[in-house]
Scaffold this motif. Sequence first.
Motif, PDB file in Angstrom:
ATOM      1  N   ALA A  85       0.842  -1.190   0.000  1.00 54.99           N
ATOM      2  CA  ALA A  85       0.000   0.000   0.000  1.00 54.99           C
ATOM      3  C   ALA A  85       0.875   1.236   0.000  1.00 54.99           C
ATOM      4  O   ALA A  85       1.818   1.344   0.791  1.00 54.99           O
ATOM      5  N   ALA A  86       0.567   2.171  -0.867  1.00 53.20           N
ATOM      6  CA  ALA A  86       1.359   3.387  -1.015  1.00 53.20           C
ATOM      7  C   ALA A  86       0.562   4.608  -0.590  1.00 53.20           C
ATOM      8  O   ALA A  86      -0.647   4.685  -0.826  1.00 53.20           O
ATOM      9  N   SER A  87       1.253   5.544   0.013  1.00 51.36           N
ATOM     10  CA  SER A  87       0.625   6.810   0.347  1.00 51.36           C
ATOM     11  C   SER A  87       0.792   7.755  -0.833  1.00 51.36           C
ATOM     12  O   SER A  87       1.569   7.498  -1.745  1.00 51.36           O
ATOM     13  N   GLY A  88       0.080   8.855  -0.815  1.00 53.18           N
ATOM     14  CA  GLY A  88       0.260   9.836  -1.862  1.00 53.18           C
ATOM     15  C   GLY A  88      -0.834   9.801  -2.903  1.00 53.18           C
ATOM     16  O   GLY A  88      -1.426   8.755  -3.178  1.00 53.18           O
ATOM     17  N   ARG A  89      -1.096  10.940  -3.482  1.00 56.08           N
ATOM     18  CA  ARG A  89      -2.193  11.070  -4.428  1.00 56.08           C
ATOM     19  C   ARG A  89      -1.784  10.825  -5.860  1.00 56.08           C
ATOM     20  O   ARG A  89      -2.626  10.827  -6.749  1.00 56.08           O
ATOM     21  N   THR A  90      -0.465  10.621  -6.095  1.00 57.19           N
ATOM     22  CA  THR A  90      -0.010  10.449  -7.467  1.00 57.19           C
ATOM     23  C   THR A  90       0.484   9.035  -7.715  1.00 57.19           C
ATOM     24  O   THR A  90       1.336   8.806  -8.565  1.00 57.19           O
ATOM     25  N   PHE A  91      -0.053   8.082  -6.975  1.00 56.16           N
ATOM     26  CA  PHE A  91       0.380   6.696  -7.106  1.00 56.16           C
ATOM     27  C   PHE A  91       0.306   6.219  -8.543  1.00 56.16           C
ATOM     28  O   PHE A  91       1.147   5.462  -9.003  1.00 56.16           O
ATOM     29  N   SER A  92      -0.681   6.670  -9.264  1.00 55.78           N
ATOM     30  CA  SER A  92      -0.887   6.183 -10.625  1.00 55.78           C
ATOM     31  C   SER A  92       0.234   6.590 -11.561  1.00 55.78           C
ATOM     32  O   SER A  92       0.350   6.050 -12.663  1.00 55.78           O
ATOM     33  N   THR A  93       1.087   7.528 -11.167  1.00 59.34           N
ATOM     34  CA  THR A  93       2.195   7.942 -12.023  1.00 59.34           C
ATOM     35  C   THR A  93       3.508   7.253 -11.646  1.00 59.34           C
ATOM     36  O   THR A  93       4.559   7.601 -12.164  1.00 59.34           O
ATOM     37  N   TYR A  94       3.425   6.303 -10.725  1.00 63.00           N
ATOM     38  CA  TYR A  94       4.632   5.630 -10.240  1.00 63.00           C
ATOM     39  C   TYR A  94       4.758   4.231 -10.815  1.00 63.00           C
ATOM     40  O   TYR A  94       3.806   3.450 -10.820  1.00 63.00           O
ATOM     41  N   ALA A  95       5.965   3.918 -11.255  1.00 70.76           N
ATOM     42  CA  ALA A  95       6.300   2.539 -11.562  1.00 70.76           C
ATOM     43  C   ALA A  95       6.515   1.806 -10.236  1.00 70.76           C
ATOM     44  O   ALA A  95       7.015   2.393  -9.275  1.00 70.76           O
ATOM     45  N   MET A  96       6.131   0.555 -10.190  1.00 77.20           N
ATOM     46  CA  MET A  96       6.239  -0.224  -8.959  1.00 77.20           C
ATOM     47  C   MET A  96       7.001  -1.517  -9.222  1.00 77.20           C
ATOM     48  O   MET A  96       6.921  -2.085 -10.325  1.00 77.20           O
ATOM     49  N   GLY A  97       7.704  -1.971  -8.200  1.00 72.07           N
ATOM     50  CA  GLY A  97       8.455  -3.214  -8.349  1.00 72.07           C
ATOM     51  C   GLY A  97       8.491  -4.003  -7.062  1.00 72.07           C
ATOM     52  O   GLY A  97       8.260  -3.467  -5.977  1.00 72.07           O
TER      53      GLY A  97
END
Length: 123
Positions: free
Chosen positions: A22-34
């Motif tokens: 789970a990630a905080s922040g309102r711009t999660f959709s712009t982040y690559a995740m691994g």
Amino acid sequence: VQLQASGGGLVQAGGSLRLSCAASGRTFSTYAMGWFRQAPGKEREFVAAIRWSGGGIGYADSVKGRFTISRDNAKNTVYLQMNSLKPEDTAVYYCASKRSLVLVTTAYDYDYWGQGTLVTVSS
């Protein structure tokens, strides 16, 4: 960005687990995740990654066909479904994020890391 990984535990070989991050922040959709993992005495290694849109995905050869990464941008969460687990999958699993529109598969490219969740697979 703060990341909270969960879902680890003890499972027998052949079993399944699903990890969540789970990630905080309102711009999660712009982040690559691994997802990465580190076994005792070994270096941290790449497991799986997903683009911001979910349209690009990459896996380590060792987990292809067994693990599935996915994300729910509405819930700010990335998942790692792990099936057919093997003792060699035993490790601390970390999620990571980077503000990027491309797939990111190398650890040094990530900016934010979760605290890790332990997965133990017994034989």
